[in-house]
Motif scaffolding. Structure first.
Motif, PDB file in Angstrom:
ATOM      1  N   PRO A  77      17.521  21.170-112.555  1.00 30.01           N
ATOM      2  CA  PRO A  77      16.961  22.434-113.044  1.00 30.01           C
ATOM      3  C   PRO A  77      16.288  23.188-111.898  1.00 30.01           C
ATOM      4  O   PRO A  77      15.689  22.565-111.020  1.00 30.01           O
ATOM      5  CB  PRO A  77      15.931  21.991-114.089  1.00 30.01           C
ATOM      6  CG  PRO A  77      15.635  20.557-113.785  1.00 30.01           C
ATOM      7  CD  PRO A  77      16.869  19.997-113.161  1.00 30.01           C
ATOM      8  N   THR A  98       3.302  23.232-107.152  1.00 22.61           N
ATOM      9  CA  THR A  98       4.176  22.077-106.938  1.00 22.61           C
ATOM     10  C   THR A  98       4.242  21.817-105.439  1.00 22.61           C
ATOM     11  O   THR A  98       4.150  22.751-104.635  1.00 22.61           O
ATOM     12  CB  THR A  98       5.605  22.292-107.474  1.00 22.61           C
ATOM     13  OG1 THR A  98       6.255  23.309-106.700  1.00 22.61           O
ATOM     14  CG2 THR A  98       5.615  22.663-108.940  1.00 22.61           C
ATOM     15  N   LYS A 135      16.269  36.075-102.375  1.00 24.69           N
ATOM     16  CA  LYS A 135      15.733  35.006-103.224  1.00 24.69           C
ATOM     17  C   LYS A 135      14.767  35.545-104.263  1.00 24.69           C
ATOM     18  O   LYS A 135      14.730  35.078-105.396  1.00 24.69           O
ATOM     19  CB  LYS A 135      15.064  33.949-102.341  1.00 24.69           C
ATOM     20  CG  LYS A 135      14.880  32.626-103.026  1.00 24.69           C
ATOM     21  CD  LYS A 135      14.761  31.488-102.036  1.00 24.69           C
ATOM     22  CE  LYS A 135      16.083  31.221-101.360  1.00 24.69           C
ATOM     23  NZ  LYS A 135      16.080  29.986-100.566  1.00 24.69           N
ATOM     24  N   VAL A 150      12.415  20.884-103.823  1.00 21.47           N
ATOM     25  CA  VAL A 150      13.099  20.190-104.922  1.00 21.47           C
ATOM     26  C   VAL A 150      14.538  19.871-104.514  1.00 21.47           C
ATOM     27  O   VAL A 150      15.236  20.738-103.983  1.00 21.47           O
ATOM     28  CB  VAL A 150      13.098  21.083-106.184  1.00 21.47           C
ATOM     29  CG1 VAL A 150      13.755  20.362-107.353  1.00 21.47           C
ATOM     30  CG2 VAL A 150      11.677  21.520-106.542  1.00 21.47           C
ATOM     31  N   ALA A 151      14.967  18.653-104.783  1.00 26.13           N
ATOM     32  CA  ALA A 151      16.369  18.296-104.513  1.00 26.13           C
ATOM     33  C   ALA A 151      17.272  19.108-105.433  1.00 26.13           C
ATOM     34  O   ALA A 151      17.016  19.216-106.628  1.00 26.13           O
ATOM     35  CB  ALA A 151      16.584  16.801-104.747  1.00 26.13           C
ATOM     36  N   ILE A 191      13.300  24.998-111.110  1.00 24.56           N
ATOM     37  CA  ILE A 191      11.982  25.093-111.749  1.00 24.56           C
ATOM     38  C   ILE A 191      11.410  26.502-111.594  1.00 24.56           C
ATOM     39  O   ILE A 191      10.893  27.091-112.537  1.00 24.56           O
ATOM     40  CB  ILE A 191      11.022  24.029-111.164  1.00 24.56           C
ATOM     41  CG1 ILE A 191      11.624  22.631-111.358  1.00 24.56           C
ATOM     42  CG2 ILE A 191       9.650  24.120-111.799  1.00 24.56           C
ATOM     43  CD1 ILE A 191      10.977  21.542-110.520  1.00 24.56           C
ATOM     44  N   GLY A 225       7.244  31.848-105.054  1.00 26.02           N
ATOM     45  CA  GLY A 225       8.162  30.835-104.531  1.00 26.02           C
ATOM     46  C   GLY A 225       8.070  30.743-103.026  1.00 26.02           C
ATOM     47  O   GLY A 225       7.520  31.635-102.372  1.00 26.02           O
ATOM     48  N   LYS A 254      15.558  34.615-108.076  1.00 24.49           N
ATOM     49  CA  LYS A 254      14.651  33.720-108.803  1.00 24.49           C
ATOM     50  C   LYS A 254      13.844  34.462-109.864  1.00 24.49           C
ATOM     51  O   LYS A 254      13.336  33.843-110.788  1.00 24.49           O
ATOM     52  CB  LYS A 254      13.695  33.042-107.821  1.00 24.49           C
ATOM     53  CG  LYS A 254      14.376  32.240-106.723  1.00 24.49           C
ATOM     54  CD  LYS A 254      14.760  30.867-107.199  1.00 24.49           C
ATOM     55  CE  LYS A 254      15.212  30.010-106.007  1.00 24.49           C
ATOM     56  NZ  LYS A 254      15.457  28.628-106.406  1.00 24.49           N
ATOM     57  N   MET A 309       5.259  27.569-106.330  1.00 23.14           N
ATOM     58  CA  MET A 309       6.211  26.467-106.219  1.00 23.14           C
ATOM     59  C   MET A 309       6.498  26.200-104.745  1.00 23.14           C
ATOM     60  O   MET A 309       7.317  26.877-104.127  1.00 23.14           O
ATOM     61  CB  MET A 309       7.513  26.828-106.947  1.00 23.14           C
ATOM     62  CG  MET A 309       7.344  27.374-108.372  1.00 23.14           C
ATOM     63  SD  MET A 309       7.073  26.117-109.628  1.00 23.14           S
ATOM     64  CE  MET A 309       5.287  26.075-109.657  1.00 23.14           C
ATOM     65  N   ALA A 321       7.148  22.995-103.670  1.00 25.17           N
ATOM     66  CA  ALA A 321       7.931  21.759-103.556  1.00 25.17           C
ATOM     67  C   ALA A 321       9.337  22.011-103.009  1.00 25.17           C
ATOM     68  O   ALA A 321       9.940  23.048-103.273  1.00 25.17           O
ATOM     69  CB  ALA A 321       8.039  21.088-104.931  1.00 25.17           C
TER      70      ALA A 321
END
Ligand code: C5P
Length: 216
Positions: free
Chosen positions: A124, A14, A157, A96-97, A126, A142, A161, A92, A94
């Motif tokens: 969510p 992403t 994290k 993400v907001a 992701i 991540g 996660k 991942m 991205a």
């Protein structure tokens, strides 16, 4: 392209921001150029992987050999990740907001009642969802952008996660939107710092680590 250590592997990446519409002309977003995620997708494809790049809105060309799925919102990104499974590994990248709003179909007018109150709702996660998914990829990676206590935050994290590796991104310098990056790979096995350099070099080094992991 097509021949290398990741031959026959499906990699999910992403990248970019997500946009959360407020009304037809306004949105909430995180700052992200998408450069590091796109560089990584290209580096993985260059090692022979079949790469699905799920991308928020960015102004970048699709790297050679990469299948790109364009999305706008976090919800759409989560659905696109789900639809792209199974994968051998997922990264991942991205930004993400974290929150979206229930958008209105019409442009909100500036009125005399003062600024509108936005009711934010949680998006969510992701990465966390994928880490606990029935079709969890063998390797889930991540990213964490940090300005201070980079390693400690990345270790926290990693646990929160449920992923295998956190690429801790030191953004105290001129990283956002820039061409260079400094990252530390944080996993249960320990911490490995990659040399500071162009995002393409960081991507190649990270792709090589991912290929190494999937070999076993
Ligand atoms: O929670 P935080 O945003 O700090 O974590 C960053 C990592 O989690 C990144 O890998 C990012 O792509 C991922 N993430 C996600 N979905 C969210 C928020 C973050 O996949 N809603």
């Amino acid at each position: 392209l097509g021949d290398g250590p990741l031959n026959g592997r499906h990699l999910l990446v992403t990248a970019g921001p997500t946009h959360e519409p407020i009304d037809p002309v306004r949105y909430i977003a995180n700052r992200s150029s998408g450069k590091q995620g796109y560089a990584l997708a290209g580096a993985l494809a260059a090692l022979g992987a079949r790469v699905t790049l799920i991308s928020g809105p960015v102004a970048l060309a699709t790297p050679p050999g990469v299948a790109r799925v364009d999305v706008e919102t976090a919800r759409q990104m989560a659905d696109a990740v789900e639809a792209a499974l199974p994968a051998d590994a997922a990264v991942m990248v991205a930004a993400v907001a974290d929150w979206g709003v229930e958008p209105t179909g019409q442009k909100i007018k500036k009125g005399e009642g003062g600024p509108p109150q936005l009711a934010l709702r949680e998006n969510p996660d992701i990465l966390a969802t994928l880490s606990r998914h029935a079709k969890r990829p063998a390797l889930v990676v991540g990213f964490a952008a940090e300005t201070n206590d980079v390693i400690a935050h990345a270790q926290a994290k990693l646990a929160k996660k449920g992923c295998d590796l956190i690429v801790a991104n030191d953004v105290s310098g001129d990283v956002m939107g820039g061409e260079r990056n400094l990252v530390h790979l944080v996993s249960a096995a320990g911490v490995e710092s990659l040399p500071e350099g162009p995002k393409d070099d960081v991507a190649r080094a990270l792709a090589a680590r991912i290929a190494e992991f999937l070999k076993n």
